[in-house]
Design a protein around this motif. Structure first.
Motif, PDB file in Angstrom:
ATOM      1  N   ASP A  20      18.395 -71.436  29.216  1.00 53.73           N
ATOM      2  CA  ASP A  20      17.833 -72.915  30.057  1.00 53.73           C
ATOM      3  C   ASP A  20      17.517 -73.970  28.503  1.00 53.73           C
ATOM      4  OD1 ASP A  20      18.435 -71.746  32.357  1.00 53.73           O
ATOM      5  OD2 ASP A  20      16.457 -70.807  31.966  1.00 53.73           O
ATOM      6  N   LYS A  21      18.681 -73.960  27.698  1.00 54.05           N
ATOM      7  CA  LYS A  21      18.071 -75.400  26.683  1.00 54.05           C
ATOM      8  C   LYS A  21      18.539 -76.336  26.960  1.00 54.05           C
ATOM      9  CE  LYS A  21      17.750 -75.741  21.894  1.00 54.05           C
ATOM     10  NZ  LYS A  21      16.486 -75.865  21.351  1.00 54.05           N
ATOM     11  N   PHE A  22      19.364 -76.302  28.350  1.00 57.20           N
ATOM     12  CA  PHE A  22      19.011 -77.893  28.341  1.00 57.20           C
ATOM     13  C   PHE A  22      19.169 -78.002  30.162  1.00 57.20           C
ATOM     14  CE2 PHE A  22      23.394 -75.583  28.125  1.00 57.20           C
ATOM     15  CZ  PHE A  22      24.285 -76.296  29.176  1.00 57.20           C
ATOM     16  N   GLU A  23      19.618 -79.110  30.603  1.00 54.36           N
ATOM     17  CA  GLU A  23      19.783 -79.451  31.819  1.00 54.36           C
ATOM     18  C   GLU A  23      20.872 -80.090  32.124  1.00 54.36           C
ATOM     19  OE1 GLU A  23      16.264 -81.156  33.617  1.00 54.36           O
ATOM     20  OE2 GLU A  23      14.851 -79.585  33.605  1.00 54.36           O
ATOM     21  N   TYR A  24      21.428 -80.198  33.904  1.00 51.22           N
ATOM     22  CA  TYR A  24      22.595 -80.648  34.187  1.00 51.22           C
ATOM     23  C   TYR A  24      22.251 -81.163  35.570  1.00 51.22           C
ATOM     24  CZ  TYR A  24      25.090 -77.189  36.965  1.00 51.22           C
ATOM     25  OH  TYR A  24      25.323 -77.071  37.694  1.00 51.22           O
ATOM     26  N   GLU A  25      23.659 -82.802  35.675  1.00 48.43           N
ATOM     27  CA  GLU A  25      24.045 -83.057  36.624  1.00 48.43           C
ATOM     28  C   GLU A  25      24.732 -83.730  36.823  1.00 48.43           C
ATOM     29  OE1 GLU A  25      21.545 -86.234  38.412  1.00 48.43           O
ATOM     30  OE2 GLU A  25      21.626 -87.181  35.942  1.00 48.43           O
TER      31      GLU A  25
END
Length: 1010
Positions: A881-886
């Protein structure tokens, strides 16, 4: 009984004579050797079905149209020039009777010789030439055996001869040709009935089954008449044989009824002629054909055959001939025709045509004022004339005596009054009170026409060399008031309005106390007035008449309307006047009288014809006074009474309307009328017209109008212009013929150009349809072949594309697989079995999806989004979970219907995660957005990360900072190039590095959806 019958006949003839007057003398025209006839010896004439007058002479046969004399002689194929009888059959063939070795006819303007079944004849001597139905019949004797007369009849240009005497021999055994020399010529009528007299019997012949035989015989009751029938002057009309014994000059002739055998004597004294008979003549082409003529020393007597023979008319030779010394010995035949009039054939004077129109002109031969012009008339009815060459004045009295005045004896004057008549441009005046000539001595002032309004105080208007002027006192230079400086030809006064009209050829000035109106040439053109020769004003109703070059126009000022008058007359050389409310036109054609009945209302014209210039060739000037018209012509002074009884003159005095249009089609003359269609062969675009006009005067000319194009023709032939030559086309033209005195009414003709078989509209349509079908088949074939070739090419291109894509995908997938397996191995090495399991599970799903997508070149946006979600979530597991996305999708985008290249976005997302977000110290953010540009119809795929950026990433991933592109980027470039090359998708990629303090990269992928 005979005496009673004779008395009855005499009484009937006397009654007929009392009812018949000698035919009125009409206009005469003589055709002779001086005006186109090859000889003055004319045998006879006929009029054919078209209306041409044919003339048989000793020097050929002539066809006359009223304008042209076309001569047919030996040079045109005739067997001899000496042709004494002519007749026309129902086919329009003009048969010629002459002593020659052949007989024939003129047709299509060529001579055609008939063939004989019997070749034994030597010379043909045709007599009683008759048209019978569609053939010709006549009698002929061989010159080597004059008594062996044969009945000849033509069929299909072949003449068969039937000898009559052998049949007579069968009935009369003792008949001998050599002994019975008094046997007369046989007879034939227009029905083809044939008979012959021998002894006291009349034998009727009949032609049946190609054989001639005697059908019946009748006893002749009066045996004395048999001797009288033995004569060269005999004819057969219907059932009567008319004969005259020309060896004994008597005043009677015989008739024999061929049905009853009863003979009768007709005495010409009963017709009021006490002279001896010279000959009997009959023309079978006469209409009606039951008329024959008796010639005496001074008369032609006309008789009609019906159930009996009766006298109908007589003609005094001097009334129907231009030869004042004409006698019966000079006359050959007389021919009567309603179209041409009465034709008198003579042996010394050519042909006289006596037109049925009466001659109303009276010549006064003792007066010679040819070079004088009319100036005016005195109160006692004397006319005043002026000769500018001799400087003399002539007074012509009502009883046609002349008085000449020389201006050298003229008295000088200073005043002019209303009793004076201006007679010369040098200010010469004739005073009717003193019967003297006066001269106004001012040499610088040349007075023309003038009107004196009052004497005390003086007031008058005039035109002069200075223009239009007004005089208010005694004629002095300083008393003249100049109204207009233009020079004017004439001056007229309108008593209804008090207007003066001064005019020349191109201008009109109207004056009443001051100039009211001026008409220039341009304004006159609008009213159809091209030039002005003369203007006349009707001072009863106010009608105004304009005489131009070739037309006369009437203007009704109350209706403000212009009407062109008398378009059937060539008015170029005419002049006009108004006298006692009668409009009068004088010209070469004659004189026209028209009663003025109201505003713009004229009666039908009464016309006294000057046919064929019978009276004069041209008019120098004319005058109207004392109910007469005085004509000063090139042949002297004529007087004509002005008609006062309109109805009685109208019936016999109208202008010639009898003319016929002729069209020649391959030399065949045909009457044409308005509305007829003329078919023209493309091989010969030369059209030949003709007009038959017995009253023709001068050269015949034509005007042909098509739309706005006008062609003037000075002869009978012309070539069609190019705009009238399109085959299988109809052209409506307007044709007008005219000569020096006459103009025809316009007739509309339709010209049709006969096409070749391939030029017809039907064939052109077929050719066009065939060409279109052929072209369609060629195009269709080309399309099918091209489509087949394109399909093959596309198949090859698709195969090549698929192979290249598979090669790319084969590189993309192992790269991804390697990274994913490497991540799973890392989790296992760290003893994170559960996480490794979850990772491998998601990886297997994503791998199946990739395998499915890689089989298709294009996938929907919805499928691509699902693949991206699986891939990103797999990477989140890998990188803790090094990053979030959309992922954001524009509402306008239909995710299931819009396709994009398969696996196009995955490498960009992979680069954003592994080279941007992974190396960031804190948690990152990835945004994937799908937009639609309505203006450009392009799909925008935007991949936005806030990683370390492309520049920092290069420093980390490779020790060589000069290496610009990663392995994944090269694969993406190859993938985009393949789609742009083979699918024309026009995929464009833009990279944007964010500026500090922001970090990261924005990749924009534009895909053209059109």
């Amino acid at each position: 009984m005979k005496k009673i019958r004779t008395i009855i006949y005499i009484l009937i003839a006397t009654i007929c004579f009392k009812q018949q007057n000698c035919a009125a003398k009409g206009c005469l025209y003589n055709i002779n050797i001086n005006n186109g006839l090859p000889t003055n010896n004319v045998y006879s004439t006929i009029v054919d079905h078209n209306g041409y007058l044919w003339i048989a002479t000793t020097n050929g046969v002539i066809r006359y149209s009223g304008y042209e004399l076309k001569v047919f002689t030996v040079s045109e194929g005739l067997p001899t020039d000496d042709v004494w009888q002519i007749t026309e059959d129902s086919k329009g063939r003009i048969w010629l009777g002459s002593i020659a070795d052949k007989i024939g006819y003129i047709y299509n303007e060529q001579y055609h010789a008939a063939k004989f079944q019997d070749k034994s004849y030597h010379t043909i001597y045709p007599t009683n030439l008759r048209a019978v139905d569609n053939s010709i019949a006549f009698f002929s004797s061989y010159l080597n055996n004059n008594l062996n007369t044969s009945y000849c009849i033509e069929k299909n240009d072949t003449i068969k001869m039937y000898t009559l005497y052998p049949e007579l021999k069968k009935i009369i055994p003792d008949y001998n040709i050599l002994e019975h020399k008094n046997i007369i010529q046989p007879f034939i009528n227009n029905e083809g009935e044939c008979c012959m007299i021998f002894g006291n019997k009349l034998f009727n012949y009949v032609l049946k089954n190609d054989k001639i035989a005697i059908e019946s015989s009748i006893n002749i009751r009066d045996s004395q008449s048999i001797v009288k029938l033995v004569t060269s002057d005999n004819i057969m009309i219907k059932k009567y044989i008319i004969s005259y014994f020309n060896q004994l000059l008597k005043n009677y002739f015989n008739i024999l009824n061929t049905k009853t055998g009863v003979s009768q004597i007709i005495n010409i004294n009963d017709a009021g002629v006490n002279e001896k008979i010279l000959s009997i003549s009959y023309n079978s082409s006469c209409i009606p054909s039951n008329i024959f003529h008796i010639k005496t020393e001074n008369y032609i007597l006309e008789y009609t055959v019906t159930d009996s023979v009766r006298f109908t008319n007589k003609f005094l030779l001097t009334d129907i001939s231009t030869d004042t010394d004409i006698k019966g010995e000079k006359v050959n035949t007389f021919y009567k025709n309603n179209f041409w009039g009465n034709c008198l054939s003579t042996n010394t004077n050519g042909l006289d045509i006596n037109y049925l129109t009466p001659n109303n002109f009276t010549l006064h031969p003792n007066i010679d004022i040819k070079n004088f012009t009319y100036c005016g008339v005195t109160k006692n009815g004397s006319s005043i004339w002026w000769n500018n060459t001799t400087q003399t004045v002539c007074k012509l009295s009502p009883n046609y005596t002349t008085s000449i005045y020389n201006i050298s004896a003229a008295t000088e004057i200073k005043t002019i009054d209303e009793n004076m008549i201006h007679v010369g441009t040098k200010n010469i005046f004739y005073d009717s009170r003193s019967d003297k000539v006066y001269l106004y001595a001012d040499k610088n002032l040349a007075i023309g026409k003038y009107y004196i309004m009052r004497n005390t105080p003086p007031l008058w208007y005039a035109i002069c060399n200075f223009g239009f002027l007004r005089v208010d006192s005694v004629l002095k230079r300083d008393a003249l008031i100049l109204i207009d400086k233009d020079r004017y030809k004439d001056l007229i006064y309108d008593s209804l309005t008090g207007d003066f009209w001064a005019y020349n050829k191109n201008k009109i000035l109207i004056y009443n106390k001051k100039p009211i109106r001026t008409y220039t040439q341009e304004q006159l053109y609008k009213f159809g007035i091209l030039t002005i020769d003369k203007i006349c004003i009707d001072n009863t109703y106010g009608n105004i008449f304009f005489k131009g070059n070739e037309r006369i126009t009437m203007y009704d000022k109350y209706k403000n309307s212009y009407v062109e008058l008398f378009t059937d007359i060539n008015l170029k050389e005419a002049n006009i006047a108004i006298y006692n409310n009668i409009f009068i036109i004088c010209g070469r054609f004659g004189i026209l009288f028209c009663y003025i009945n109201g505003h713009g209302n004229l009666s039908r014209p009464i016309i006294y014809n000057n046919i064929k210039n019978y009276n004069y060739n041209y008019i120098n000037d004319f005058a109207c006074f004392q109910n007469k018209v005085i004509l000063n012509t090139n042949k002297g002074i004529y007087s004509v009474s002005i008609p006062v009884d309109y109805q009685s003159y109208l019936t016999q005095n109208t202008f010639n309307t009898q003319y016929k249009y002729i069209y020649f089609n391959k030399n065949i003359a045909t009457n044409i009328n308005s509305g007829d269609t003329i078919k023209i062969d493309q091989k010969d675009l030369n059209i030949k017209f003709d007009v038959i006009n017995p009253y023709g005067n001068g050269q015949l000319k034509y005007t042909i109008t098509y739309n706005e194009n006008e062609i003037k023709i000075n002869n009978n032939e012309f070539n069609l212009p190019s705009y009238l030559q399109t085959p299988d086309n109809y052209y409506k033209i307007k044709l007008i013929a005219y000569d020096r005195v006459w103009r025809s009414k316009p007739i509309e003709l339709i010209i049709y150009i006969s096409p070749k078989w391939w030029q017809t509209k039907t064939m052109i349509k077929i050719i066009w349809i065939g060409s279109i079908l052929s072209l369609f088949m060629v195009i269709t074939g080309s399309i099918l072949i091209t489509k087949k070739l394109v399909t093959r090419s596309n198949q090859k291109k698709n195969m090549r594309m698929e192979m290249e894509l598979k090669a790319i995908y084969a590189q993309i997938n192992p790269h991804f697989i390697f990274n994913s397996l490497n991540s799973a191995l890392l989790l296992v090495s760290k003893n994170k079995v559960d996480e490794a399991y979850t990772h491998i599970l998601k990886f297997s799903r994503l791998l199946r999806s990739y395998i499915k997508s890689s089989r298709n070149k294009l996938i929907s946006i919805n499928e691509e989004v699902n693949n991206l979600k699986n891939y990103i979530e797999l990477q989140q597991v890998r990188f803790k979970d090094k990053f979030e996305y959309e992922i954001i999708i524009d509402e306008q985008i239909e995710v299931n219907s819009i396709n994009i290249p398969s696996l196009l976005l995955q490498p960009f997302v992979e680069n954003a995660i592994e080279h941007g977000l992974l190396h960031k110290n804190e948690s990152g953010r990835l945004k994937i957005e799908f937009k639609y540009e309505r203006s450009t119809k392009k799909l925008l795929c935007i991949i936005d990360d806030d990683g370390i950026g492309r520049k920092e990433s290069k420093l980390i991933k490779t020790p060589n900072p000069n290496k610009d592109e990663s392995y994944g980027e090269l694969l993406i470039k190859d993938l985009v190039n393949i789609f742009n090359k083979y699918e024309n998708m026009n995929i464009h990629i833009d990279y944007f590095d964010k500026d500090a303090p922001l970090s990261g990269t924005i990749v924009t992928i534009k895909i053209d959806l059109t």
